[in-house]
Design a protein around this motif. Sequence first.
Motif, PDB file in Angstrom:
ATOM      1  N   PHE A   1     -56.177  46.841 -37.838  1.00  0.00           N
ATOM      2  CA  PHE A   1     -55.628  45.548 -38.243  1.00  0.00           C
ATOM      3  C   PHE A   1     -55.811  45.406 -39.751  1.00  0.00           C
ATOM      4  CE2 PHE A   1     -56.853  44.723 -33.830  1.00  0.00           C
ATOM      5  CZ  PHE A   1     -55.723  44.080 -33.346  1.00  0.00           C
ATOM      6  N   GLU A   2     -54.940  44.618 -40.341  1.00  0.00           N
ATOM      7  CA  GLU A   2     -55.062  44.342 -41.771  1.00  0.00           C
ATOM      8  C   GLU A   2     -54.504  42.948 -42.026  1.00  0.00           C
ATOM      9  OE1 GLU A   2     -54.520  47.437 -45.253  1.00  0.00           O
ATOM     10  OE2 GLU A   2     -52.599  46.491 -44.795  1.00  0.00           O
ATOM     11  N   GLU A   3     -55.340  42.072 -42.547  1.00  0.00           N
ATOM     12  CA  GLU A   3     -54.922  40.687 -42.778  1.00  0.00           C
ATOM     13  C   GLU A   3     -54.371  40.517 -44.181  1.00  0.00           C
ATOM     14  OE1 GLU A   3     -56.654  36.102 -42.451  1.00  0.00           O
ATOM     15  OE2 GLU A   3     -57.968  37.823 -42.062  1.00  0.00           O
ATOM     16  N   LYS A   4     -53.198  39.890 -44.281  1.00  0.00           N
ATOM     17  CA  LYS A   4     -52.585  39.558 -45.554  1.00  0.00           C
ATOM     18  C   LYS A   4     -52.571  38.039 -45.729  1.00  0.00           C
ATOM     19  CE  LYS A   4     -51.542  43.835 -46.658  1.00  0.00           C
ATOM     20  NZ  LYS A   4     -52.133  44.511 -47.829  1.00  0.00           N
ATOM     21  N   ALA A   5     -51.893  37.566 -46.759  1.00  0.00           N
ATOM     22  CA  ALA A   5     -51.882  36.134 -47.040  1.00  0.00           C
ATOM     23  C   ALA A   5     -51.249  35.341 -45.902  1.00  0.00           C
ATOM     24  CB  ALA A   5     -51.141  35.872 -48.355  1.00  0.00           C
ATOM     25  N   ASN A   6     -50.046  35.733 -45.475  1.00  0.00           N
ATOM     26  CA  ASN A   6     -49.332  34.981 -44.445  1.00  0.00           C
ATOM     27  C   ASN A   6     -49.044  35.804 -43.186  1.00  0.00           C
ATOM     28  OD1 ASN A   6     -49.027  32.643 -46.167  1.00  0.00           O
ATOM     29  ND2 ASN A   6     -47.451  33.798 -47.266  1.00  0.00           N
ATOM     30  N   THR A   7     -49.462  37.054 -43.177  1.00  0.00           N
ATOM     31  CA  THR A   7     -49.150  37.929 -42.051  1.00  0.00           C
ATOM     32  C   THR A   7     -50.350  38.801 -41.693  1.00  0.00           C
ATOM     33  OG1 THR A   7     -48.311  39.679 -43.516  1.00  0.00           O
ATOM     34  CG2 THR A   7     -46.710  38.060 -42.688  1.00  0.00           C
ATOM     35  N   TYR A   8     -50.218  39.464 -40.553  1.00  0.00           N
ATOM     36  CA  TYR A   8     -51.153  40.504 -40.135  1.00  0.00           C
ATOM     37  C   TYR A   8     -50.383  41.811 -40.026  1.00  0.00           C
ATOM     38  CZ  TYR A   8     -54.653  36.992 -38.804  1.00  0.00           C
ATOM     39  OH  TYR A   8     -55.572  35.980 -38.821  1.00  0.00           O
ATOM     40  N   ASN A   9     -50.981  42.874 -40.525  1.00  0.00           N
ATOM     41  CA  ASN A   9     -50.409  44.205 -40.340  1.00  0.00           C
ATOM     42  C   ASN A   9     -51.085  44.861 -39.146  1.00  0.00           C
ATOM     43  OD1 ASN A   9     -48.711  43.924 -42.484  1.00  0.00           O
ATOM     44  ND2 ASN A   9     -49.893  45.194 -43.883  1.00  0.00           N
ATOM     45  N   LEU A  10     -50.274  45.299 -38.210  1.00  0.00           N
ATOM     46  CA  LEU A  10     -50.746  45.897 -36.974  1.00  0.00           C
ATOM     47  C   LEU A  10     -50.312  47.356 -36.962  1.00  0.00           C
ATOM     48  CD1 LEU A  10     -52.199  44.726 -34.442  1.00  0.00           C
ATOM     49  CD2 LEU A  10     -49.949  44.496 -33.398  1.00  0.00           C
TER      50      LEU A  10
ATOM     51  N   LYS B   1     -45.614  56.415 -35.490  1.00  0.00           N
ATOM     52  CA  LYS B   1     -46.579  55.513 -36.103  1.00  0.00           C
ATOM     53  C   LYS B   1     -45.821  54.349 -36.730  1.00  0.00           C
ATOM     54  CE  LYS B   1     -50.033  59.068 -37.128  1.00  0.00           C
ATOM     55  NZ  LYS B   1     -50.831  59.719 -38.197  1.00  0.00           N
ATOM     56  N   VAL B   2     -46.136  53.141 -36.276  1.00  0.00           N
ATOM     57  CA  VAL B   2     -45.359  51.961 -36.663  1.00  0.00           C
ATOM     58  C   VAL B   2     -46.269  50.932 -37.317  1.00  0.00           C
ATOM     59  CG1 VAL B   2     -43.854  50.119 -35.831  1.00  0.00           C
ATOM     60  CG2 VAL B   2     -43.796  52.370 -34.741  1.00  0.00           C
ATOM     61  N   LEU B   3     -45.750  50.292 -38.362  1.00  0.00           N
ATOM     62  CA  LEU B   3     -46.417  49.166 -38.980  1.00  0.00           C
ATOM     63  C   LEU B   3     -45.813  47.885 -38.416  1.00  0.00           C
ATOM     64  CD1 LEU B   3     -48.284  47.902 -41.156  1.00  0.00           C
ATOM     65  CD2 LEU B   3     -46.347  48.059 -42.741  1.00  0.00           C
ATOM     66  N   GLY B   4     -46.552  47.190 -37.570  1.00  0.00           N
ATOM     67  CA  GLY B   4     -46.082  45.929 -37.013  1.00  0.00           C
ATOM     68  C   GLY B   4     -46.530  44.764 -37.879  1.00  0.00           C
ATOM     69  N   VAL B   5     -45.587  43.963 -38.348  1.00  0.00           N
ATOM     70  CA  VAL B   5     -45.892  42.822 -39.200  1.00  0.00           C
ATOM     71  C   VAL B   5     -45.764  41.547 -38.367  1.00  0.00           C
ATOM     72  CG1 VAL B   5     -45.313  41.589 -41.314  1.00  0.00           C
ATOM     73  CG2 VAL B   5     -44.996  44.066 -41.191  1.00  0.00           C
ATOM     74  N   VAL B   6     -46.853  40.804 -38.248  1.00  0.00           N
ATOM     75  CA  VAL B   6     -46.901  39.602 -37.412  1.00  0.00           C
ATOM     76  C   VAL B   6     -47.177  38.392 -38.295  1.00  0.00           C
ATOM     77  CG1 VAL B   6     -47.921  38.515 -35.384  1.00  0.00           C
ATOM     78  CG2 VAL B   6     -47.861  41.020 -35.564  1.00  0.00           C
ATOM     79  N   SER B   7     -46.286  37.408 -38.252  1.00  0.00           N
ATOM     80  CA  SER B   7     -46.493  36.177 -39.011  1.00  0.00           C
ATOM     81  C   SER B   7     -47.602  35.351 -38.365  1.00  0.00           C
ATOM     82  CB  SER B   7     -45.202  35.357 -39.059  1.00  0.00           C
ATOM     83  OG  SER B   7     -45.431  34.092 -39.653  1.00  0.00           O
TER      84      SER B   7
END
Length: 318
Positions: free
Chosen positions: A71-80, A87-93
């Motif tokens: 997991f990786e937390e950003k300002a307004n989203t999470y990277n999964l 291999k996929v980068l899932g971006v979750v608001s």
Amino acid sequence: LVVYLVFQCFAVLMFTGRLPMKRYKKSVCFLVLPVFLLVGYLRLDQAFYQAVVSDQRFETVTQVEGTVTAFEEKANTYNLYIKGHEKVLGVVSKKSRAGCFLNELKEGFLLEVRGEGQAFCVPVNEGMFNEWLYYHGRGMDGRLWVEDIRIVSDQISPWQKGIQWLRKLVKDNCGKWLSEQSAGVAVGMLLGDKSMLDPDLKVLYQDAGISHILAISGLHISFVGGGLYGFLRRIRLPGKKFVPVWLCMAASMGIVIFYCVLTGSPPSAVRAVVMTGLSLGAKAFGYTYDRPSAIALSALVILTAEPMMLTQSSFLLS
């Protein structure tokens, strides 16, 4: 890949003098080196081609199934980060419906993720962040803007549970005994996890040119591996016998590899593990440790797995 590994093994055997052609070792080197470099170039060219193909395919992807690796937390989203067939980068608001599931998710869960696929962006102006090279260099195939998440399986192996428990223990204790700002720095230096690091402090580290101290690299690995090896070599067993050298080396490398996995196995840590292993091996078997050779071998190990890592600053600076 097979041809590449064959030439790699051949070069190692040749330089250690274990082949019958030892007498012509220098001449053979000049013959093998161009082929060796050509195979490396073809591997890199193939990796770029596969990245372009995955970009075209991800324009139509709407569903992915795989295991959560980070997991990786950003300002307004999470990277999964999801690993399945691709291999996929899932971006979750954080405001989306799918964002409500993130509190329940753990690394190792098997997910089915739905959303809109997208290729990574290529910089349009000079000096822009090259998202395409960065994520493909990390082995990602594409990005998915997540709209829905379904947990297929929540079974996690005992190994993954132990890793997660230890990470949480380190974070909790740093947060308990240190101030908020100091805890973020401590977690970053111990685990390579910068999620707790204060954004303003991170900018100060970058401006001062000392942000590299937060990266897991040779300082951490050599301290853990070399320190444990030296400690075990001074222990006396019953009968006033020292611990065997091979056992000291095996125990030290086991702890070092575990620590590398604990920190997420960044390129700098993998490089340090390979070099530490060669250093301890040289001591154990009576050889001289050669730093340039160790650096070259660690680079080969990393590039064999991910050829596009050659474009990453983390690899080049390490």
